[in-house]
Design a protein around this motif. Structure first.
Motif, PDB file in Angstrom:
ATOM      1  N   VAL A 195       1.023  -1.508  -0.078  1.00  0.00           N
ATOM      2  CA  VAL A 195       0.264  -0.074   0.255  1.00  0.00           C
ATOM      3  C   VAL A 195       0.891   1.114   0.096  1.00  0.00           C
ATOM      4  O   VAL A 195       0.342   2.774  -0.967  1.00  0.00           O
ATOM      5  CB  VAL A 195      -1.171  -0.136   0.950  1.00  0.00           C
ATOM      6  CG1 VAL A 195      -1.483   1.605   1.066  1.00  0.00           C
ATOM      7  CG2 VAL A 195      -1.960  -1.159   1.245  1.00  0.00           C
ATOM      8  N   MET A 196       1.718   1.188   0.665  1.00  0.00           N
ATOM      9  CA  MET A 196       3.199   2.368   1.645  1.00  0.00           C
ATOM     10  C   MET A 196       3.964   2.603  -0.282  1.00  0.00           C
ATOM     11  O   MET A 196       3.817   3.531  -1.438  1.00  0.00           O
ATOM     12  CB  MET A 196       3.885   2.640   1.311  1.00  0.00           C
ATOM     13  CG  MET A 196       3.549   2.251   3.474  1.00  0.00           C
ATOM     14  SD  MET A 196       4.206   1.999   5.052  1.00  0.00           S
ATOM     15  CE  MET A 196       4.972   1.140   4.591  1.00  0.00           C
ATOM     16  N   ASN A 197       3.919   1.378  -1.330  1.00  0.00           N
ATOM     17  CA  ASN A 197       4.528   1.610  -2.444  1.00  0.00           C
ATOM     18  C   ASN A 197       3.924   2.296  -3.801  1.00  0.00           C
ATOM     19  O   ASN A 197       3.723   3.007  -3.935  1.00  0.00           O
ATOM     20  CB  ASN A 197       4.511   0.375  -3.215  1.00  0.00           C
ATOM     21  CG  ASN A 197       6.418  -0.415  -1.858  1.00  0.00           C
ATOM     22  OD1 ASN A 197       6.707   0.554  -1.595  1.00  0.00           O
ATOM     23  ND2 ASN A 197       6.632  -1.506  -2.330  1.00  0.00           N
ATOM     24  N   CYS A 198       2.131   1.890  -4.027  1.00  0.00           N
ATOM     25  CA  CYS A 198       1.889   1.999  -4.535  1.00  0.00           C
ATOM     26  C   CYS A 198       0.679   3.641  -3.778  1.00  0.00           C
ATOM     27  O   CYS A 198       0.397   4.716  -5.235  1.00  0.00           O
ATOM     28  CB  CYS A 198       0.667   1.366  -4.959  1.00  0.00           C
ATOM     29  SG  CYS A 198      -0.474   0.053  -4.225  1.00  0.00           S
ATOM     30  N   CYS A 199       0.149   3.983  -2.631  1.00  0.00           N
ATOM     31  CA  CYS A 199       0.147   4.868  -2.556  1.00  0.00           C
ATOM     32  C   CYS A 199       0.922   6.742  -1.328  1.00  0.00           C
ATOM     33  O   CYS A 199       0.376   7.206  -1.198  1.00  0.00           O
ATOM     34  CB  CYS A 199      -0.868   4.296  -1.327  1.00  0.00           C
ATOM     35  SG  CYS A 199      -2.519   3.087  -2.312  1.00  0.00           S
ATOM     36  N   GLY A 200       2.039   5.756  -1.540  1.00  0.00           N
ATOM     37  CA  GLY A 200       2.418   6.697  -0.285  1.00  0.00           C
ATOM     38  C   GLY A 200       2.669   6.973   0.561  1.00  0.00           C
ATOM     39  O   GLY A 200       1.279   6.225   1.216  1.00  0.00           O
ATOM     40  N   ILE A 201       3.161   7.725   1.821  1.00  0.00           N
ATOM     41  CA  ILE A 201       2.834   7.790   3.637  1.00  0.00           C
ATOM     42  C   ILE A 201       2.310   8.625   3.587  1.00  0.00           C
ATOM     43  O   ILE A 201       2.409   9.367   4.759  1.00  0.00           O
ATOM     44  CB  ILE A 201       3.936   7.166   3.666  1.00  0.00           C
ATOM     45  CG1 ILE A 201       5.349   8.751   3.756  1.00  0.00           C
ATOM     46  CG2 ILE A 201       4.594   5.889   3.058  1.00  0.00           C
ATOM     47  CD1 ILE A 201       6.590   7.672   4.770  1.00  0.00           C
ATOM     48  N   GLU A 202       2.081  10.004   3.209  1.00  0.00           N
ATOM     49  CA  GLU A 202       1.300  11.251   3.460  1.00  0.00           C
ATOM     50  C   GLU A 202       0.281  10.935   4.446  1.00  0.00           C
ATOM     51  O   GLU A 202      -0.272  11.546   5.001  1.00  0.00           O
ATOM     52  CB  GLU A 202       1.598  11.862   2.014  1.00  0.00           C
ATOM     53  CG  GLU A 202       2.564  12.398   1.390  1.00  0.00           C
ATOM     54  CD  GLU A 202       2.588  11.275   0.709  1.00  0.00           C
ATOM     55  OE1 GLU A 202       2.854  10.740   0.319  1.00  0.00           O
ATOM     56  OE2 GLU A 202       4.659  11.350   1.175  1.00  0.00           O
TER      57      GLU A 202
END
Lengths: 163, 459
Positions: free
Chosen positions: A42-49
């Motif tokens: 999820v972090m890889n595709c949507c980022g961590i913002e």
């Protein structure tokens, strides 16, 4: 432990916010969250913002899982980790409901190391026990017919003799 | 009004209680997904996993989808007709298995004292189900020859093979292209080629252990492997005329717990960081034979990149006799940062230690232990080693750990260390009972001073 910290720190340490099914928020380092294969994707595709919802996992379970992930992202010596894992499991297995949910959640979040650890502990609870003892411990209702039971007993009778 | 409120509160509490009771009474483990339940059972020996079939209909077949099959005849209940019941059980487990891939297959037949041709079928079953980890203990009486297809198994990543003394026979074609870990235990090798052939058929081999193997049939043991990282040669029986040649450019750790061989060479080894040496065999000849003494020292000379070095008590005994016989001792261990040595209770050990430390000028942590297990020769007088404590400059030594050292032994060593190690910070002692004490050098010095003072007063 997962602790809430200021926004400046959050940017500096690359923090990510996870939200449990009961809307509890946890801010953890990215490398801690990465222990979960699912969250990593999820972090890889949507980022961590923006905060990542973990809809299937309740707050108390997520808290415990993140505690595990944090400890395991430090790269400590093997013997230290083994001791810590044992204490972690000793605490968790006291409450079977919690323990069961912990296994489901770590399976759902794809934290293979933790699934493995829980499976070994579960297996330990089944070992050296008679079927009746296991049924009692886990409230399993025996719905086998007499014939089915007899069939198993005649095929593997040796296994069910008292030691 | 107040009373009504109280009553309703009580009712609410009661209801909450029964709710949580219900939650606790629920059979949750059976509701876990099938995948997780069979995963749990995969952590058990197969006989224990099978026992859960008697729990309920939901559990009846779960054990047939485990990915780990583990059959240990030694753990099988003892009763008349045990052999055939065991055979029948393994057959049943294999026939009813749901056909998914097998991750690990473990077959321990050490105590099986008759022919068991089925074993061949079981191993083949595992290979056909893409087994990744195979652990076999197969004595000769049960099965003389392993099935050929085992040695061409593509899925295999780990192989632990124990033949209970039987000769290892290889088929004409051997290719284990994914094998990373190989343990060969309790078997004998008839000629030089067997081990070499097996190792060179494993291009991805990273970990190799030979334990309790008989190499009496061999003149040369050649271990050539491009990916090998960890090598252990343990308790192997060799003739002293045997030669061991290791060529492994990626070797990181090396354990050698065998007797002295004519030649031990480590070629193209430049990444070795950890070595653990224990020498087996009688010391009787070493004391009389310069050649044998030289061999012991030559082994150390091969370890010129090592950062962590462990030497057993028997190994240091070899070295001390060698030092005694040869008068002096030198080898280059300039890269050693952590040195762990053990000695037999021995008055002259400190001299041997200082000779050794002279070769390791950059050592940072030192661990010294007294091994009390030995009861053979005690206190061999070392004739040629000087009796005064020699100077040995240790510029880097910071931490010292003393295991099992008492009385004069300990005092001498502490004196020696405080005198020679410039930057020593602390000394940790571990007693035989496991009690750990940590002292700084300042503390030791002030304590020594106060002891000197009090001695003066009494005299």
């Amino acid at each position: 432990m997962a602790t809430i910290i200021t926004k400046e720190q959050q940017e500096k340490e690359k923090m990510v916010t996870l939200v449990s099914s009961d809307s509890e928020k946890f801010v953890v380092e990215q490398k801690v969250a990465e222990k979960s294969h699912v969250i990593k994707m999820v972090m890889n595709c949507c980022g961590i913002e923006s905060p990542i919802p973990v809809r299937r996992v309740k707050g108390d379970i997520l808290k415990s899982i993140l505690e595990y992930c944090e400890k395991h992202s430090k790269g400590e010596a093997q013997e230290v980790m083994e001791k810590w894992d044992k204490e972690y499991m000793d605490k968790a297995e006291k409450d079977l409901v919690f323990f069961h949910d912990l296994m489901l959640a770590s399976h759902f979040l794809h934290i293979q190391e933790l699934v493995d650890l829980i499976a070994v502990t579960f297996a330990g609870m089944l070992k050296m026990k008679s079927p009746e003892e296991i049924r009692q411990k886990f409230n399993i209702n025996n719905d086998l017919t007499k014939e089915q039971e007899e069939h198993i007993m005649t095929t593997f009778g040796w296994a069910f003799q008292p030691i | 009004m107040k009373r009504k409120e109280q009553q309703s509160a009580l009712r609410r509490r009661k209801k909450a209680k029964t709710d949580s009771d219900e939650q606790n009474d629920e059979d949750r483990i059976s509701k876990l997904p099938d995948e997780l339940r069979s995963y749990i059972l995969s952590k058990l020996p197969t006989a224990d996993a099978m026992k859960t079939s008697l729990l309920s209909t939901r559990w009846k077949h779960t054990w047939t989808s485990v990915t780990n099959l583990e059959f240990d005849f030694g753990q099988f209940p003892k009763f008349k007709g045990r052999n055939s019941a065991f055979t029948k059980f393994v057959n049943q487990a294999i026939i009813t298995h749901d056909g998914l891939d097998i991750q690990r297959f473990h077959l321990q037949l050490y105590a099986y004292r008759s022919k068991l041709p089925y074993a061949r079928f079981w191993i083949s079953f595992a290979v056909r189900h893409f087994v990744q980890e195979l652990e076999l203990c197969i004595p000769k009486i049960a099965l003389d020859k392993l099935p050929d297809l085992l040695f061409t198994c593509e899925s295999l990543r780990l192989l632990k093979l124990d033949l209970s003394g039987n000769v290892l026979k290889l088929p004409t074609s051997v290719t284990l292209i994914n094998l990373q870990t190989l343990h060969l235990e309790s078997m004998s090798f008839r000629d030089d080629n067997v081990v070499w052939e097996l190792i060179s058929s494993c291009p991805k081999l990273e970990n190799l252990t030979l334990n309790n193997c008989s190499m009496y049939g061999m003149k040369i043991l050649n271990i050539c492997s491009s990916e090998l990282q960890n090598l252990s040669l343990l308790n192997c029986q060799t003739f002293s005329s045997c030669e061991v040649n290791i060529s492994a450019p990626k070797l990181k750790t090396f354990r050698y717990h065998c007797s002295l061989v004519r030649k031990l060479s480590l070629e193209h080894v430049c990444t070795l960081t950890k070595a653990d040496i224990d020498l087996h065999g009688s010391l009787y000849f070493v004391k009389r034979d310069k050649e044998l003494s030289n061999r012991a020292i030559r082994i150390l000379k091969e370890l010129d990149n090592v950062r962590t070095l462990t030497l057993s008590a028997r190994c240091t005994e070899y070295l001390s006799t060698a030092i005694d016989l040869l008068g002096s001792f030198s080898c280059n261990l300039r890269t050693v940062k952590h040195l762990d040595v053990a000695f037999w209770s021995h008055k002259s050990y400190i001299k041997v230690l200082s000779s050794l430390l002279k070769c390791c000028p950059t050592v940072e942590t030192l661990s010294v232990g007294i091994d009390m297990t030995f009861t053979g020769y005690s206190d061999v007088p070392l004739k040629n080693v000087k009796t005064t404590i020699p100077k040995c400059l240790l510029h880097k030594l910071k931490t010292v750990k003393l295991r099992n050292l008492v009385g004069v032994n300990k005092l001498d060593l502490v004196k020696f260390l405080v005198k020679n190690a410039e930057v020593l910070e602390k000394i940790i002692t571990v007693s035989k009972e496991g009690v750990v004490k940590e002292r700084t050098v300042e503390w030791i010095k002030s304590r020594a001073q106060s002891l000197v003072n009090s001695n003066r007063k009494t005299t």
